[in-house]
Design a protein around this motif. Structure first.
Motif, PDB file in Angstrom:
ATOM      1  N   LYS A  47       0.844  -1.208   0.000  1.00 38.85           N
ATOM      2  CA  LYS A  47       0.000   0.000   0.000  1.00 38.85           C
ATOM      3  C   LYS A  47       0.872   1.249   0.000  1.00 38.85           C
ATOM      4  CE  LYS A  47      -2.990  -0.201   3.385  1.00 38.85           C
ATOM      5  NZ  LYS A  47      -4.147   0.068   4.257  1.00 38.85           N
ATOM      6  N   THR A  48       1.977   1.203   0.757  1.00 37.97           N
ATOM      7  CA  THR A  48       2.903   2.344   0.767  1.00 37.97           C
ATOM      8  C   THR A  48       3.496   2.540  -0.622  1.00 37.97           C
ATOM      9  OG1 THR A  48       3.502   1.630   2.983  1.00 37.97           O
ATOM     10  CG2 THR A  48       4.835   3.360   2.013  1.00 37.97           C
ATOM     11  N   VAL A  49       3.835   1.425  -1.286  1.00 30.00           N
ATOM     12  CA  VAL A  49       4.402   1.520  -2.635  1.00 30.00           C
ATOM     13  C   VAL A  49       3.398   2.152  -3.588  1.00 30.00           C
ATOM     14  CG1 VAL A  49       5.217   0.158  -4.592  1.00 30.00           C
ATOM     15  CG2 VAL A  49       5.955  -0.434  -2.304  1.00 30.00           C
ATOM     16  N   ILE A  50       2.136   1.736  -3.512  1.00 31.19           N
ATOM     17  CA  ILE A  50       1.106   2.261  -4.416  1.00 31.19           C
ATOM     18  C   ILE A  50       0.887   3.745  -4.147  1.00 31.19           C
ATOM     19  CG2 ILE A  50      -1.349   2.144  -4.995  1.00 31.19           C
ATOM     20  CD1 ILE A  50      -1.202  -0.847  -4.663  1.00 31.19           C
ATOM     21  N   ASP A  51       0.880   4.136  -2.865  1.00 30.42           N
ATOM     22  CA  ASP A  51       0.709   5.558  -2.540  1.00 30.42           C
ATOM     23  C   ASP A  51       1.866   6.381  -3.086  1.00 30.42           C
ATOM     24  OD1 ASP A  51      -0.823   5.200   0.765  1.00 30.42           O
ATOM     25  OD2 ASP A  51      -1.656   5.296  -1.253  1.00 30.42           O
ATOM     26  N   GLU A  66      -5.221  -1.828 -19.590  1.00 28.56           N
ATOM     27  CA  GLU A  66      -5.961  -3.014 -19.127  1.00 28.56           C
ATOM     28  C   GLU A  66      -6.333  -2.931 -17.651  1.00 28.56           C
ATOM     29  OE1 GLU A  66      -6.845  -5.087 -21.435  1.00 28.56           O
ATOM     30  OE2 GLU A  66      -5.570  -4.125 -22.931  1.00 28.56           O
ATOM     31  N   THR A  67      -6.837  -1.782 -17.235  1.00 28.96           N
ATOM     32  CA  THR A  67      -7.267  -1.622 -15.850  1.00 28.96           C
ATOM     33  C   THR A  67      -8.775  -1.455 -15.826  1.00 28.96           C
ATOM     34  OG1 THR A  67      -5.192  -0.500 -15.361  1.00 28.96           O
ATOM     35  CG2 THR A  67      -6.957  -0.214 -13.769  1.00 28.96           C
ATOM     36  N   MET A  68      -9.416  -2.161 -14.890  1.00 25.46           N
ATOM     37  CA  MET A  68     -10.866  -2.066 -14.809  1.00 25.46           C
ATOM     38  C   MET A  68     -11.257  -0.944 -13.841  1.00 25.46           C
ATOM     39  SD  MET A  68     -13.644  -5.025 -14.263  1.00 25.46           S
ATOM     40  CE  MET A  68     -13.417  -5.394 -12.566  1.00 25.46           C
ATOM     41  N   VAL A  69     -12.248  -0.176 -14.238  1.00 22.71           N
ATOM     42  CA  VAL A  69     -12.746   0.906 -13.390  1.00 22.71           C
ATOM     43  C   VAL A  69     -14.238   0.662 -13.169  1.00 22.71           C
ATOM     44  CG1 VAL A  69     -13.160   3.382 -13.226  1.00 22.71           C
ATOM     45  CG2 VAL A  69     -11.064   2.546 -14.261  1.00 22.71           C
ATOM     46  N   ALA A  75      -3.485 -14.022  -0.144  1.00 20.38           N
ATOM     47  CA  ALA A  75      -2.471 -14.165  -1.191  1.00 20.38           C
ATOM     48  C   ALA A  75      -2.986 -13.597  -2.505  1.00 20.38           C
ATOM     49  CB  ALA A  75      -2.093 -15.638  -1.353  1.00 20.38           C
ATOM     50  N   ARG A  76      -4.275 -13.828  -2.799  1.00 23.73           N
ATOM     51  CA  ARG A  76      -4.853 -13.270  -4.029  1.00 23.73           C
ATOM     52  C   ARG A  76      -4.832 -11.747  -4.001  1.00 23.73           C
ATOM     53  NH1 ARG A  76      -9.004 -14.604  -7.765  1.00 23.73           N
ATOM     54  NH2 ARG A  76      -8.174 -16.712  -7.626  1.00 23.73           N
ATOM     55  N   GLN A  77      -5.122 -11.179  -2.841  1.00 27.49           N
ATOM     56  CA  GLN A  77      -5.102  -9.716  -2.736  1.00 27.49           C
ATOM     57  C   GLN A  77      -3.696  -9.190  -2.987  1.00 27.49           C
ATOM     58  OE1 GLN A  77      -5.658  -7.862   1.095  1.00 27.49           O
ATOM     59  NE2 GLN A  77      -6.904  -6.246   0.200  1.00 27.49           N
ATOM     60  N   LEU A  78      -2.685  -9.863  -2.418  1.00 30.11           N
ATOM     61  CA  LEU A  78      -1.306  -9.430  -2.623  1.00 30.11           C
ATOM     62  C   LEU A  78      -0.922  -9.543  -4.093  1.00 30.11           C
ATOM     63  CD1 LEU A  78       0.467 -11.040   0.466  1.00 30.11           C
ATOM     64  CD2 LEU A  78      -0.148  -8.658   0.140  1.00 30.11           C
ATOM     65  N   LEU A  79      -1.349 -10.641  -4.746  1.00 36.19           N
ATOM     66  CA  LEU A  79      -1.048 -10.791  -6.167  1.00 36.19           C
ATOM     67  C   LEU A  79      -1.668  -9.662  -6.986  1.00 36.19           C
ATOM     68  CD1 LEU A  79      -1.562 -14.626  -6.685  1.00 36.19           C
ATOM     69  CD2 LEU A  79       0.562 -13.388  -6.909  1.00 36.19           C
ATOM     70  N   ASP A  80      -2.922  -9.301  -6.652  1.00 36.75           N
ATOM     71  CA  ASP A  80      -3.573  -8.209  -7.379  1.00 36.75           C
ATOM     72  C   ASP A  80      -2.855  -6.890  -7.168  1.00 36.75           C
ATOM     73  OD1 ASP A  80      -6.955  -9.482  -6.807  1.00 36.75           O
ATOM     74  OD2 ASP A  80      -5.494  -9.861  -8.405  1.00 36.75           O
ATOM     75  N   GLN A  81      -2.412  -6.666  -5.943  1.00 35.91           N
ATOM     76  CA  GLN A  81      -1.700  -5.421  -5.667  1.00 35.91           C
ATOM     77  C   GLN A  81      -0.403  -5.355  -6.444  1.00 35.91           C
ATOM     78  OE1 GLN A  81      -1.571  -5.300  -1.264  1.00 35.91           O
ATOM     79  NE2 GLN A  81      -2.225  -3.188  -1.541  1.00 35.91           N
ATOM     80  N   VAL A  82       0.328  -6.467  -6.463  1.00 37.22           N
ATOM     81  CA  VAL A  82       1.609  -6.482  -7.187  1.00 37.22           C
ATOM     82  C   VAL A  82       1.379  -6.271  -8.676  1.00 37.22           C
ATOM     83  CG1 VAL A  82       3.481  -7.997  -7.870  1.00 37.22           C
ATOM     84  CG2 VAL A  82       2.861  -7.832  -5.490  1.00 37.22           C
ATOM     85  N   GLU A  83       0.289  -6.870  -9.186  1.00 36.62           N
ATOM     86  CA  GLU A  83      -0.024  -6.683 -10.612  1.00 36.62           C
ATOM     87  C   GLU A  83      -0.311  -5.213 -10.907  1.00 36.62           C
ATOM     88  OE1 GLU A  83      -2.940  -9.525 -11.946  1.00 36.62           O
ATOM     89  OE2 GLU A  83      -3.370  -8.232 -13.670  1.00 36.62           O
ATOM     90  N   GLN A  84      -1.021  -4.554  -9.994  1.00 41.70           N
ATOM     91  CA  GLN A  84      -1.323  -3.143 -10.191  1.00 41.70           C
ATOM     92  C   GLN A  84      -0.043  -2.316 -10.184  1.00 41.70           C
ATOM     93  OE1 GLN A  84      -4.067  -1.492  -7.386  1.00 41.70           O
ATOM     94  NE2 GLN A  84      -3.978   0.531  -8.303  1.00 41.70           N
ATOM     95  N   ILE A  85       0.894  -2.676  -9.281  1.00 39.18           N
ATOM     96  CA  ILE A  85       2.160  -1.944  -9.209  1.00 39.18           C
ATOM     97  C   ILE A  85       2.939  -2.117 -10.512  1.00 39.18           C
ATOM     98  CG2 ILE A  85       4.413  -1.926  -8.071  1.00 39.18           C
ATOM     99  CD1 ILE A  85       2.952  -2.526  -5.462  1.00 39.18           C
ATOM    100  N   GLN A  86       2.946  -3.334 -11.042  1.00 40.45           N
ATOM    101  CA  GLN A  86       3.673  -3.573 -12.295  1.00 40.45           C
ATOM    102  C   GLN A  86       3.073  -2.772 -13.441  1.00 40.45           C
ATOM    103  OE1 GLN A  86       3.392  -7.888 -12.426  1.00 40.45           O
ATOM    104  NE2 GLN A  86       5.613  -7.990 -12.515  1.00 40.45           N
ATOM    105  N   LYS A  87       1.716  -2.743 -13.514  1.00 41.97           N
ATOM    106  CA  LYS A  87       1.052  -1.985 -14.589  1.00 41.97           C
ATOM    107  C   LYS A  87       1.375  -0.505 -14.468  1.00 41.97           C
ATOM    108  CE  LYS A  87      -3.006  -4.807 -15.278  1.00 41.97           C
ATOM    109  NZ  LYS A  87      -4.425  -4.890 -14.926  1.00 41.97           N
ATOM    110  N   GLU A  88       1.386  -0.003 -13.232  1.00 42.06           N
ATOM    111  CA  GLU A  88       1.675   1.402 -13.006  1.00 42.06           C
ATOM    112  C   GLU A  88       3.110   1.719 -13.426  1.00 42.06           C
ATOM    113  OE1 GLU A  88      -0.778   3.450 -11.459  1.00 42.06           O
ATOM    114  OE2 GLU A  88       0.507   5.186 -11.785  1.00 42.06           O
TER     115      GLU A  88
END
Lengths: 216, 227
Positions: free
Chosen positions: A151-155, B49-52, B160-173
């Motif tokens: 979350k910190t990384v995303i922020d 490829e991001t859903m809103v 674990a699924r939530q963490l995977l989704d977060q990491v995917e979002q970070i990679q896309k960003e």
């Protein structure tokens, strides 16, 4: 099959109970026209901490006025011509808090403003996680730690994306201005040099006599 | 046999009710006021490829009772979404309460515009609308209880699924950041080129204009027999 029904029922019951006090967050970017003010409102319970981060992304001198009012009408935060700021407050009164962004001091530049309004803490991803009685296992603690770090990384990514958007807007502005100014300056150069020559020539040109003197 | 079928129907019914309750809970929260024909636009800067998902709920101002009505049937909101190139991705009319979804195919600023085009408003002069809005992008748009129920995940698997989704979002960003930096660099280099060439061109024009001026004036004065 038989175990799914009581599980769904308990989840449903908890969700319905949590409807009353579900922590929320809103992250929006909107356009603020010149001489305009836009207000947003949110219902906050007593004792809940909320935070407001805002940043001006494009427009003019990248500044905006902002104020926050509590349900009783008292101004708990007011800043003028700020580029970005962060404000947190613990709600003493339950009710509707409003925060407004004003561009009324600007006559011709409309602004794009980003704000992030967070109320309370983040809710757990499954509603029944909030009411557990046993401690977290090591795996679950590790997951929670990783989640908070991500979350910190995303922020931080959001923060840098906004700063980069602002810089890129300025660079594109400069790019278009360079062309128009160059063309304008060349035209001005030609006009000035031609009129200089014409003016100088007119000093040395004899004026034609209006009418010849009649010799008697 | 009948008990198993009844149990299965009850489980499905409960699941449907659960999903409905979760959907209804999402349409509360932040609200703002707009006029009758006013258009309000929001910008979402999102990677590829991001859903809103956007949820909204509108209430109309009742002038006689001086209060916002809880729900008004027949009230419509038009939602229009444009991608960074200005192409319209979504343009639909929804009721007084609605939910819109779109997925981005180009990274950049997507513009979400809402306006009311209900003709009933003319009966209530000076009508104001209260719009509750909630827009979630990327990982925040995922509904984890629904995912847990659909894929039958344990708590740890869901985390674990939530963490995977977060990491995917970070990679896309991060990919989006690389694309933005390239655009920024191209703009800066183009400005640099333009400044250089325009400076040279303007100096040349200045010199040529000066030479022309002097020669023209010299021939003028020679004709006037002053030189």
């Amino acid at each position: 099959m038989g175990s799914a029904t009581p599980r769904s029922a308990s989840v449903l019951l908890l969700v319905l109970l949590l409807q009353v006090e579900r922590p929320r967050g809103a992250e929006l970017t909107f356009e603020l026209p010149d001489n305009a003010k836009q207000c947003f409102h949110e219902d906050v319970e007593q004792g809940v901490k909320f935070s407001l981060d805002y940043q001006v992304i494009t427009g003019g001198h990248y500044d905006v006025d902002c104020y926050v009012e509590d349900p009783l009408g008292n101004t708990i935060y007011r800043e003028t011509k700020k580029q970005y700021d962060s404000f947190t407050h613990r709600a003493e009164v339950k009710g509707v808090y409003q925060f407004c962004f004003s561009n009324e001091f600007s006559t011709f530049s409309h602004k794009t403003v980003y704000f992030d309004f967070q109320v309370g803490d983040e809710p757990p991803i499954l509603p029944d996680m909030g009411s557990r009685v046993t401690a977290l296992t090591q795996m679950e603690s590790a997951c929670v730690t990783i989640h908070e770090a991500l979350k910190t990384v995303i922020d931080s990514q959001t923060h840098y994306r906004l700063r980069e958007a602002q810089d890129r807007a300025r660079a594109e502005d400069l790019h278009s201005r360079v062309s128009s100014w160059s063309v304008g300056e060349t035209v001005a150069l030609f006009v000035v040099s031609f009129s200089q020559v014409l003016l100088l020539k007119s000093f040395f040109t004899e004026k034609r006599p209006v009418g010849r003197a009649v010799h008697s | 046999m009948a008990g198993v079928a009844a149990g299965r129907r009850r489980a499905m019914g409960l699941r449907a009710l659960l999903l409905f309750a979760l959907c209804a809970a999402g349409a509360r929260g932040l609200y703002f006021h707009i006029g009758e024909t006013e258009k309000r636009c929001f910008i979402e800067e999102i990677p590829d490829e991001t859903m809103v998902i956007g949820n909204y709920r509108t209430q109309m101002w009742d002038k006689q009772k001086e209060v916002f009505l809880p729900s008004t049937p027949g009230l419509g909101m038009h939602v229009e979404v444009k991608d960074p190139e200005g192409k319209v991705v979504l343009s639909r009319q929804y009721g007084s309460e609605g939910r819109f979804t779109f997925t981005s195919h180009t990274p950049g600023d997507h513009q979400i515009c809402l306006h009311s085009n209900s003709t009933r408003m003319t009966l209530f002069a000076g009508g104001r609308l209260r719009v509750h809005l909630d827009i979630q992008a990327g990982e925040h748009a995922n509904n984890y209880p629904e995912i847990a129920a659909k894929d039958k995940l344990t708590e740890l698997q869901l985390r674990a699924r939530q963490l995977l989704d977060q990491v995917e979002q970070i990679q896309k960003e991060q990919d989006y950041q690389r694309y933005r930096e390239e655009r920024f660099r191209l703009t800066s280099e183009s400005t640099n080129q333009r400044v250089l060439w325009w400076s040279i061109a303007q100096t040349v024009i200045l010199i040529l204009t000066g030479i022309w001026q002097m020669r023209h004036l010299k021939s003028f004065f020679e004709a006037k027999k002053l030189v």
